[in-house]
Scaffold this motif. Structure first.
Motif, PDB file in Angstrom:
ATOM      1  N   LEU A  50      -6.051 108.656  13.981  1.00 31.29           N
ATOM      2  CA  LEU A  50      -6.908 107.644  13.349  1.00 31.29           C
ATOM      3  C   LEU A  50      -8.053 107.234  14.270  1.00 31.29           C
ATOM      4  N   ILE A  51      -7.776 107.130  15.553  1.00 28.85           N
ATOM      5  CA  ILE A  51      -8.829 106.804  16.522  1.00 28.85           C
ATOM      6  C   ILE A  51      -9.864 107.929  16.556  1.00 28.85           C
ATOM      7  N   LEU A  52      -9.397 109.165  16.581  1.00 26.97           N
ATOM      8  CA  LEU A  52     -10.307 110.318  16.561  1.00 26.97           C
ATOM      9  C   LEU A  52     -11.164 110.305  15.301  1.00 26.97           C
ATOM     10  N   GLY A  53     -10.557 110.039  14.164  1.00 23.87           N
ATOM     11  CA  GLY A  53     -11.301 109.990  12.906  1.00 23.87           C
ATOM     12  C   GLY A  53     -12.334 108.877  12.874  1.00 23.87           C
ATOM     13  N   ILE A  78     -13.486 110.835  21.922  1.00 23.84           N
ATOM     14  CA  ILE A  78     -12.888 111.451  23.114  1.00 23.84           C
ATOM     15  C   ILE A  78     -11.549 110.788  23.433  1.00 23.84           C
ATOM     16  N   ALA A  79     -11.463 109.471  23.264  1.00 19.80           N
ATOM     17  CA  ALA A  79     -10.187 108.781  23.481  1.00 19.80           C
ATOM     18  C   ALA A  79      -9.125 109.293  22.501  1.00 19.80           C
ATOM     19  N   GLY A  80      -9.515 109.519  21.248  1.00 22.70           N
ATOM     20  CA  GLY A  80      -8.581 110.063  20.258  1.00 22.70           C
ATOM     21  C   GLY A  80      -8.151 111.473  20.590  1.00 22.70           C
ATOM     22  N   ILE A  81      -9.094 112.293  21.065  1.00 21.36           N
ATOM     23  CA  ILE A  81      -8.765 113.662  21.450  1.00 21.36           C
ATOM     24  C   ILE A  81      -7.791 113.667  22.624  1.00 21.36           C
ATOM     25  N   LEU A  82      -8.024 112.792  23.600  1.00 19.54           N
ATOM     26  CA  LEU A  82      -7.111 112.705  24.741  1.00 19.54           C
ATOM     27  C   LEU A  82      -5.714 112.274  24.296  1.00 19.54           C
ATOM     28  N   GLY A  83      -5.656 111.313  23.391  1.00 19.91           N
ATOM     29  CA  GLY A  83      -4.361 110.874  22.873  1.00 19.91           C
ATOM     30  C   GLY A  83      -3.621 111.995  22.175  1.00 19.91           C
ATOM     31  N   CYS A  84      -4.326 112.747  21.339  1.00 18.95           N
ATOM     32  CA  CYS A  84      -3.702 113.876  20.649  1.00 18.95           C
ATOM     33  C   CYS A  84      -3.270 114.953  21.635  1.00 18.95           C
ATOM     34  N   SER A  85      -4.048 115.138  22.688  1.00 16.78           N
ATOM     35  CA  SER A  85      -3.757 116.191  23.659  1.00 16.78           C
ATOM     36  C   SER A  85      -2.530 115.885  24.505  1.00 16.78           C
ATOM     37  N   ILE A  86      -2.337 114.625  24.866  1.00 12.72           N
ATOM     38  CA  ILE A  86      -1.202 114.310  25.736  1.00 12.72           C
ATOM     39  C   ILE A  86       0.063 113.957  24.957  1.00 12.72           C
ATOM     40  N   ASN A  87      -0.027 113.868  23.653  1.00 12.61           N
ATOM     41  CA  ASN A  87       1.116 113.456  22.844  1.00 12.61           C
ATOM     42  C   ASN A  87       2.322 114.366  23.048  1.00 12.61           C
ATOM     43  N   TYR A  88       2.128 115.672  23.034  1.00 14.44           N
ATOM     44  CA  TYR A  88       3.244 116.602  23.179  1.00 14.44           C
ATOM     45  C   TYR A  88       3.916 116.453  24.533  1.00 14.44           C
ATOM     46  N   PHE A  89       3.133 116.256  25.574  1.00 12.97           N
ATOM     47  CA  PHE A  89       3.694 116.140  26.912  1.00 12.97           C
ATOM     48  C   PHE A  89       4.473 114.831  27.067  1.00 12.97           C
ATOM     49  N   LEU A  90       3.968 113.762  26.462  1.00 15.06           N
ATOM     50  CA  LEU A  90       4.709 112.500  26.462  1.00 15.06           C
ATOM     51  C   LEU A  90       6.007 112.633  25.673  1.00 15.06           C
ATOM     52  N   PHE A  91       5.940 113.341  24.550  1.00 17.95           N
ATOM     53  CA  PHE A  91       7.132 113.587  23.735  1.00 17.95           C
ATOM     54  C   PHE A  91       8.195 114.309  24.552  1.00 17.95           C
ATOM     55  N   LYS A  92       7.803 115.366  25.246  1.00 25.72           N
ATOM     56  CA  LYS A  92       8.767 116.121  26.051  1.00 25.72           C
ATOM     57  C   LYS A  92       9.379 115.245  27.139  1.00 25.72           C
ATOM     58  N   LYS A  93       8.572 114.415  27.769  1.00 28.52           N
ATOM     59  CA  LYS A  93       9.038 113.545  28.848  1.00 28.52           C
ATOM     60  C   LYS A  93      10.054 112.525  28.319  1.00 28.52           C
TER      61      LYS A  93
END
Length: 117
Positions: A50-53, A78-93
């Motif tokens: 939603l932030i990216l949009g 850019i903040a939305g793109i960064l959030g989407c990009s790190i989401n998977y890594f946070l999920f794994k952690k």
């Protein structure tokens, strides 16, 4: 076929004391270990999207006008793109943290179940 008997048994089953089996306990522990990671990932992913949009809408001029909205849109996007990009890594952690927290209990219970059979 006596439908009254079937209905009575169905009602009685609803009020009877349920035995918690070890397999059900194992499933509950597995869910306790994994569900927080899934909930976080979906929530954070939706918010980041939603932030990216919003940033895209500002940058393209769908909402807002002028250079200020364009620059704000790029920054927000850019903040939305960064959030989407790190989401998977946070999920794994988070998932790994849950597995570490409940792993010994899950392994003990799984060993008990497999030793019974």
């Amino acid at each position: 076929m006596n439908t009254d008997k079937i209905y009575a048994e169905h009602i009685a089953n609803e009020y009877s004391v349920k035995k918690t089996t070890k397999v059900k306990q194992l499933k509950k522990l597995d869910a306790k270990a994994k569900n927080p990671a899934y909930i976080f990932a979906f929530t954070f992913g939706i918010a980041s999207t939603l932030i990216l949009g919003t940033g895209m809408s500002l940058a393209m001029g769908v909402i807002g006008n002028g250079t200020g909205a364009f620059i704000a849109g790029i920054i927000i996007g850019i903040a939305g793109i960064l959030g989407c990009s790190i989401n998977y890594f946070l999920f794994k952690k988070i998932k790994e943290k849950g597995k570490n927290k409940y792993g010994s209990d899950i392994m003990r219970l799984a060993k008990e179940i497999t030793d019974e059979n």
